[in-house]
Scaffold this motif. Sequence first.
Motif, PDB file in Angstrom:
ATOM      1  N   ILE A   1       0.846  -1.203   0.000  1.00  0.00           N
ATOM      2  CA  ILE A   1       0.000   0.000   0.000  1.00  0.00           C
ATOM      3  C   ILE A   1       0.880   1.251   0.000  1.00  0.00           C
ATOM      4  O   ILE A   1       0.665   2.179  -0.774  1.00  0.00           O
ATOM      5  N   ASP A   2       1.915   1.242   0.855  1.00  0.00           N
ATOM      6  CA  ASP A   2       2.854   2.377   0.924  1.00  0.00           C
ATOM      7  C   ASP A   2       3.534   2.613  -0.423  1.00  0.00           C
ATOM      8  O   ASP A   2       3.708   3.748  -0.854  1.00  0.00           O
ATOM      9  N   ARG A   3       3.913   1.513  -1.071  1.00  0.00           N
ATOM     10  CA  ARG A   3       4.595   1.617  -2.363  1.00  0.00           C
ATOM     11  C   ARG A   3       3.690   2.268  -3.405  1.00  0.00           C
ATOM     12  O   ARG A   3       4.125   3.101  -4.187  1.00  0.00           O
ATOM     13  N   ILE A   4       2.418   1.898  -3.403  1.00  0.00           N
ATOM     14  CA  ILE A   4       1.457   2.469  -4.363  1.00  0.00           C
ATOM     15  C   ILE A   4       1.306   3.979  -4.111  1.00  0.00           C
ATOM     16  O   ILE A   4       1.357   4.780  -5.041  1.00  0.00           O
ATOM     17  N   HIS A   5       1.168   4.357  -2.819  1.00  0.00           N
ATOM     18  CA  HIS A   5       1.078   5.786  -2.463  1.00  0.00           C
ATOM     19  C   HIS A   5       2.294   6.549  -2.977  1.00  0.00           C
ATOM     20  O   HIS A   5       2.170   7.630  -3.552  1.00  0.00           O
ATOM     21  N   ARG A   6       3.471   5.980  -2.757  1.00  0.00           N
ATOM     22  CA  ARG A   6       4.722   6.642  -3.127  1.00  0.00           C
ATOM     23  C   ARG A   6       4.829   6.827  -4.636  1.00  0.00           C
ATOM     24  O   ARG A   6       5.142   7.918  -5.110  1.00  0.00           O
ATOM     25  N   VAL A   7       4.537   5.763  -5.387  1.00  0.00           N
ATOM     26  CA  VAL A   7       4.636   5.836  -6.850  1.00  0.00           C
ATOM     27  C   VAL A   7       3.644   6.861  -7.393  1.00  0.00           C
ATOM     28  O   VAL A   7       3.985   7.685  -8.252  1.00  0.00           O
ATOM     29  N   ALA A   8       2.402   6.866  -6.880  1.00  0.00           N
ATOM     30  CA  ALA A   8       1.385   7.816  -7.337  1.00  0.00           C
ATOM     31  C   ALA A   8       1.859   9.247  -7.079  1.00  0.00           C
ATOM     32  O   ALA A   8       1.751  10.127  -7.945  1.00  0.00           O
ATOM     33  N   LYS A   9       2.430   9.470  -5.896  1.00  0.00           N
ATOM     34  CA  LYS A   9       2.910  10.804  -5.525  1.00  0.00           C
ATOM     35  C   LYS A   9       4.032  11.253  -6.470  1.00  0.00           C
ATOM     36  O   LYS A   9       4.075  12.393  -6.910  1.00  0.00           O
ATOM     37  N   ASP A  10       4.942  10.308  -6.779  1.00  0.00           N
ATOM     38  CA  ASP A  10       6.060  10.595  -7.697  1.00  0.00           C
ATOM     39  C   ASP A  10       5.563  11.122  -9.043  1.00  0.00           C
ATOM     40  O   ASP A  10       6.249  11.897  -9.699  1.00  0.00           O
ATOM     41  N   PHE A  11       4.376  10.677  -9.476  1.00  0.00           N
ATOM     42  CA  PHE A  11       3.848  11.112 -10.769  1.00  0.00           C
ATOM     43  C   PHE A  11       2.802  12.213 -10.610  1.00  0.00           C
ATOM     44  O   PHE A  11       2.037  12.509 -11.532  1.00  0.00           O
ATOM     45  N   GLY A  12       2.734  12.829  -9.432  1.00  0.00           N
ATOM     46  CA  GLY A  12       1.895  14.002  -9.203  1.00  0.00           C
ATOM     47  C   GLY A  12       0.418  13.726  -9.013  1.00  0.00           C
ATOM     48  O   GLY A  12      -0.413  14.598  -9.241  1.00  0.00           O
ATOM     49  N   ALA A  13       0.068  12.512  -8.598  1.00  0.00           N
ATOM     50  CA  ALA A  13      -1.338  12.204  -8.355  1.00  0.00           C
ATOM     51  C   ALA A  13      -1.565  11.890  -6.874  1.00  0.00           C
ATOM     52  O   ALA A  13      -0.661  11.402  -6.196  1.00  0.00           O
ATOM     53  N   ASN A  14      -2.757  12.200  -6.383  1.00  0.00           N
ATOM     54  CA  ASN A  14      -3.103  11.865  -5.008  1.00  0.00           C
ATOM     55  C   ASN A  14      -4.004  10.641  -4.982  1.00  0.00           C
ATOM     56  O   ASN A  14      -5.000  10.580  -5.707  1.00  0.00           O
ATOM     57  N   VAL A  15      -3.653   9.705  -4.127  1.00  0.00           N
ATOM     58  CA  VAL A  15      -4.422   8.472  -4.079  1.00  0.00           C
ATOM     59  C   VAL A  15      -5.696   8.692  -3.264  1.00  0.00           C
ATOM     60  O   VAL A  15      -5.654   9.209  -2.153  1.00  0.00           O
ATOM     61  N   GLU A  16      -6.817   8.337  -3.857  1.00  0.00           N
ATOM     62  CA  GLU A  16      -8.098   8.488  -3.177  1.00  0.00           C
ATOM     63  C   GLU A  16      -8.514   7.165  -2.522  1.00  0.00           C
ATOM     64  O   GLU A  16      -8.980   7.143  -1.388  1.00  0.00           O
ATOM     65  N   ARG A  17      -8.321   6.092  -3.251  1.00  0.00           N
ATOM     66  CA  ARG A  17      -8.710   4.789  -2.714  1.00  0.00           C
ATOM     67  C   ARG A  17      -7.815   3.696  -3.301  1.00  0.00           C
ATOM     68  O   ARG A  17      -7.468   3.756  -4.485  1.00  0.00           O
TER      69      ARG A  17
END
Length: 279
Positions: free
Chosen positions: A204-220
């Motif tokens: 889950i942490d990895r998904i959050h990190r990768v999304a952030k790296d590409f400028g997106a905020n994870v909603e769910r």
Amino acid sequence: MDGWRLVKSLTILIALSIVGGVLKIYGSVVGGSKSVFVDAATSIANTIAILMILIFFREGMEPPDIDHHYGHYRLAIGGPISMLMLYSFVAGIVTVDLFDSFGKAYRVSYESPIYASIAIIPYGLAVMITKRLHPIVYSYGGFTAIELIESTISILSSLGGAAISYIIDFIGAIALTVYLFYELVKSLREIVIDVSDIAPIDVIDRIHRVAKDFGANVERIRVRRIIENIYQGDVVVRVEPSTPIEKAHSVADNIEKELKKQGIDIVIHVEPSNEPKQK
Ligand SMILES: [Zn+2]
């Protein structure tokens, strides 16, 4: 490790396991030791279990097709399940045998500890090989390490049985059987967790990190482990409402590609950040 090298290593494992098993069977038949018999019975189960793991692992590697859209990964669980089945079968046989011979004196000769000792060599090699294999084989490796512990107990107790009294050998056999039941319960729990769609925190942490790296905020996030280090799921991300659709698409695409490299197969849904939260 690629599939082919795995198959080669597993073939060597099977050969070593057969050699070890045959030595123990011979030792228990000729020497009359009950503890070496329990040990030999688990060895046979062990050999068949590796074969089953090999067969199911290969099936699990098949690419997605018309009736398995997410791939065939979970077929590999057939390996640990058959292992559980084989060891349960052995546990039943040895339990009946021990009940049957309870309180009856028998003779143990030195062939039992001698052949059980020689059998340590192929099993030691098998354990060393297993340590370098794919995670799916680890559960098997656990049982192989147990084979070594069992060998030690069967050697010592059959030696005691030959030198002092059959009772020592019988106690060794009971101890091995009790341990087998303990391991069965433990393996069952592991298999149940493996098919429980678990979502590990670090993934889950990895998904959050990768999304952030590409400028997106994870909603769910919805992610689940399919097998060992393979994950599948879906993720909702938010981007600025002014983001052009091509840009939003490429953000989603980049996140998907990066996660895929890490064994996380995710479908991404993009939403503008001012849209009311989806329930
Ligand atoms: Zn299929």
